[in-house]
Write a protein that holds these residues in place. Structure first.
Motif, short mmCIF file in Angstrom:
data_model
loop_
_atom_site.label_atom_id
_atom_site.label_comp_id
_atom_site.label_asym_id
_atom_site.label_seq_id
_atom_site.Cartn_x
_atom_site.Cartn_y
_atom_site.Cartn_z
N ALA A 1 3.04 -2.70 14.83
CA ALA A 1 4.16 -1.89 15.32
C ALA A 1 5.42 -2.72 15.53
CB ALA A 1 3.77 -1.20 16.63
N ALA A 2 5.28 -4.02 15.70
CA ALA A 2 6.44 -4.89 15.88
C ALA A 2 6.98 -5.40 14.55
CB ALA A 2 6.06 -6.07 16.77
N ARG A 3 6.43 -4.93 13.43
CA ARG A 3 6.80 -5.43 12.12
C ARG A 3 7.36 -4.33 11.23
NH1 ARG A 3 1.59 -9.42 10.77
NH2 ARG A 3 1.66 -10.55 12.76
N ARG A 4 7.96 -4.76 10.15
CA ARG A 4 8.47 -3.85 9.12
C ARG A 4 7.37 -3.68 8.07
NH1 ARG A 4 11.08 -5.00 4.14
NH2 ARG A 4 12.80 -3.61 3.56
N ASN A 5 6.78 -2.50 8.00
CA ASN A 5 5.63 -2.26 7.15
C ASN A 5 6.03 -1.40 5.96
OD1 ASN A 5 3.43 -3.32 9.10
ND2 ASN A 5 4.64 -1.92 10.35
N VAL A 6 5.77 -1.94 4.77
CA VAL A 6 6.19 -1.26 3.53
C VAL A 6 4.95 -0.98 2.69
CG1 VAL A 6 7.51 -1.49 1.39
CG2 VAL A 6 8.45 -2.37 3.55
N GLY A 7 4.88 0.24 2.18
CA GLY A 7 3.78 0.62 1.31
C GLY A 7 4.29 1.14 -0.02
N VAL A 8 3.48 1.00 -1.06
CA VAL A 8 3.77 1.56 -2.38
C VAL A 8 2.68 2.60 -2.65
CG1 VAL A 8 4.01 1.10 -4.84
CG2 VAL A 8 4.83 -0.58 -3.16
N TYR A 9 3.11 3.79 -3.01
CA TYR A 9 2.18 4.90 -3.17
C TYR A 9 2.24 5.45 -4.59
CZ TYR A 9 2.06 4.79 1.92
OH TYR A 9 1.92 4.38 3.22
N ALA A 10 1.07 5.83 -5.11
CA ALA A 10 1.02 6.44 -6.44
C ALA A 10 1.62 7.82 -6.39
CB ALA A 10 -0.42 6.50 -6.93
N ALA A 11 2.24 8.22 -7.49
CA ALA A 11 2.87 9.54 -7.54
C ALA A 11 1.85 10.64 -7.29
CB ALA A 11 3.54 9.73 -8.90
N THR A 12 0.60 10.43 -7.69
CA THR A 12 -0.43 11.45 -7.50
C THR A 12 -0.73 11.71 -6.03
OG1 THR A 12 -2.10 9.72 -7.74
CG2 THR A 12 -1.55 10.99 -9.71
N ALA A 13 -0.31 10.76 -5.15
CA ALA A 13 -0.56 10.95 -3.72
C ALA A 13 0.39 11.97 -3.12
CB ALA A 13 -0.40 9.61 -3.00
N GLY A 14 1.50 12.21 -3.79
CA GLY A 14 2.48 13.17 -3.28
C GLY A 14 2.95 12.77 -1.90
N SER A 15 3.02 13.73 -1.00
CA SER A 15 3.51 13.46 0.35
C SER A 15 2.36 13.34 1.36
CB SER A 15 4.47 14.58 0.79
OG SER A 15 3.80 15.84 0.75
N ALA A 16 1.12 13.24 0.89
CA ALA A 16 -0.02 13.17 1.79
C ALA A 16 0.06 11.92 2.65
CB ALA A 16 -1.32 13.17 0.98
N VAL A 17 0.07 12.11 3.97
CA VAL A 17 0.24 10.96 4.86
C VAL A 17 -1.04 10.14 4.96
CG1 VAL A 17 2.04 12.04 6.23
CG2 VAL A 17 -0.35 12.40 6.86
#
Length: 435
Positions: free
Chosen positions: A66-82
């Motif tokens: 929570a104290a960090r900057r967290n970046v993820g890369v998501y496949a297009a097939t994932a859509g907006s699923a959290v």
């Protein structure tokens, strides 16, 4: 010293554009969303070959991240699923790193770099790493750093190994023992007390060696075996050294590996930290003199650790030096100006940088007081090198004479020697933790 908050820095537009063109969504992860946070932790855990985290482990990791900057890369097939797992992860934060002379430089710490095995060789790692560097430059941070599980990945991004460490193995039966300290006392510590003891001593000790950064609660809990999900935590033991005034000056965390063929064990040090030489000597004596121990093993030790000089038979100590702390200079004047030096110097360095951040020629003037003035110049270079080599030289743990012999820098023997005289440090730089 107040540092920028990495969480305030948006994702890098160029990396976002590149990954979008490949059908990938590159975004900062909202850890306030439980489903998104759990998915991020699961992906990071999978990337480092760890077991599937339970709910308690996820909560502990999210609290830390929570104290960090967290970046993820998501496949297009994932859509907006959290709850979709990212196919790549990285996190970062700004932290003070100790530099020669005892000062600090703001460092963009990069961690949790993973790419799923299903998405390799698509330029994702390049976008992640270059995106972090551009974010750091945008935030005005002069140095980036990381610890590497693989040594051949990060040189292409301008990182160089700058804080080597030693892996040591002691044949305790051959060593001849170590004389105990005449003052102070070594005592056992319950596991539950170890994280706080480690934190307090590390905070003092990290000021004494270049390359060190602050730790954090979950790091100490994992070393102590008290973190959620630590299946082998019950095997962890601890000892600490108190000086004559009752102050804890050193902590040793270890586990015993029982030998099936004999009544004995190998003592494996998970972490040892001391802020005074007598505390370190006492803890090494405790480990090497321990009854029924065949070997003592430890990693992430300073390359100039006094251990070989503490035992009667130096051949009982086997030392293997390896890379650990990697640095990447982003702003040459700010980085070089943040540390102090051991000898005067006046020469020009020409730095090449494929990403352009540190590109240029700089006159480095160091006075008798150890302070440096670094200015751009059009004068001919005395030393020509790439940014990875300069990053390796930055803390004084790597020699310009050595890099010249390896063909990594272009310089006369005298220029390299003068550089080493100025950049050298009384104590070898080190980094005693992973991040």
């Amino acid at each position: 010293m107040v540092f920028p908050d990495a969480r305030d820095v948006p994702v890098d537009p160029l990396s976002e554009q590149r990954l979008s063109g490949s059908g990938l969504d590159y975004r900062i992860v909202d850890l306030a969303d439980p489903a998104a946070a759990r998915a991020f932790v699961r992906a990071e855990t999978r990337g480092f070959l760890d077991q599937e985290p339970d709910d308690e482990s996820v909560r502990a990791t999210v609290d830390m991240m929570a104290a960090r900057r967290n970046v993820g890369v998501y496949a297009a097939t994932a859509g907006s699923a959290v709850d979709a797992l990212p196919v790549a992860t990285v996190d970062s934060w700004v932290t003070p790193m100790t530099v020669p002379g005892g000062g600090h430089v703001p460092m963009w710490a990069i961690s949790a770099v993973t790419v799923a095995g299903t998405h390799r060789r698509r330029g994702i790692a390049r976008s992640l790493l270059e995106g972090e560097l551009r974010a750091a430059v945008g935030a005005g941070i002069p140095v980036a750093g990381l610890t590497a599980t693989e040594a051949t990945i990060y040189g292409r991004y301008g990182f160089g190994p700058a804080a080597p460490v030693a892996r040591v193995e002691v044949d305790a039966r051959r060593a001849g023992g170590i004389a105990p300290e005449p003052t102070g006392v070594v005592e056992y510590v319950d596991r539950e007390q170890l994280p706080e003891a480690l934190s307090q001593v590390h905070e003092r000790a990290r000021e004494q060696r270049a390359g060190q950064i602050p730790g954090w609660p979950l790091r100490w809990m994992r070393l102590a075996g008290t973190a959620p999900g630590e299946e082998k935590g019950r095997a962890v033991r601890g000892a600490q050294y108190r000086d004559a005034d009752g102050v804890v000056r050193g902590v040793l965390v270890y586990a015993l590996e029982i030998l099936d063929a004999e009544f004995g064990a190998d003592l494996v040090i998970r972490h040892v930290v001391a802020d005074a030489p007598e505390a370190l000597r006492a803890l090494w004596a405790f480990a090497v003199n321990h009854d029924l121990i065949r070997t003592v093993r430890a990693d992430l030790q300073p390359v100039d650790d006094p251990l070989p000089w503490l035992v009667a038979d130096q051949r009982a100590v086997r030392t293997t030096v390896h890379d650990h702390g990697w640095l990447r200079i982003l702003d040459v004047p700010s980085a070089l100006g943040a540390r102090s030096y051991r000898a005067p110097l006046d020469l020009v360095i020409r730095v090449s940088d494929p990403l352009g951040f540190a590109e240029g020629s700089w006159r480095v003037r160091i006075g008798q007081d150890g302070a440096a003035v670094i200015e751009p110049t059009a004068d001919a270079a005395d030393i020509a090198l790439d940014v990875a080599a300069l990053s390796s030289l930055y803390l004084g743990g790597v020699s310009a004479t050595t890099l010249r012999a390896a063909g990594r820098i272009t310089a006369t023997a005298d220029s390299a020697a003068s550089f080493d005289d100025a950049f050298g440090s009384a104590s070898a730089p080190t980094l005693s933790i992973w991040y």
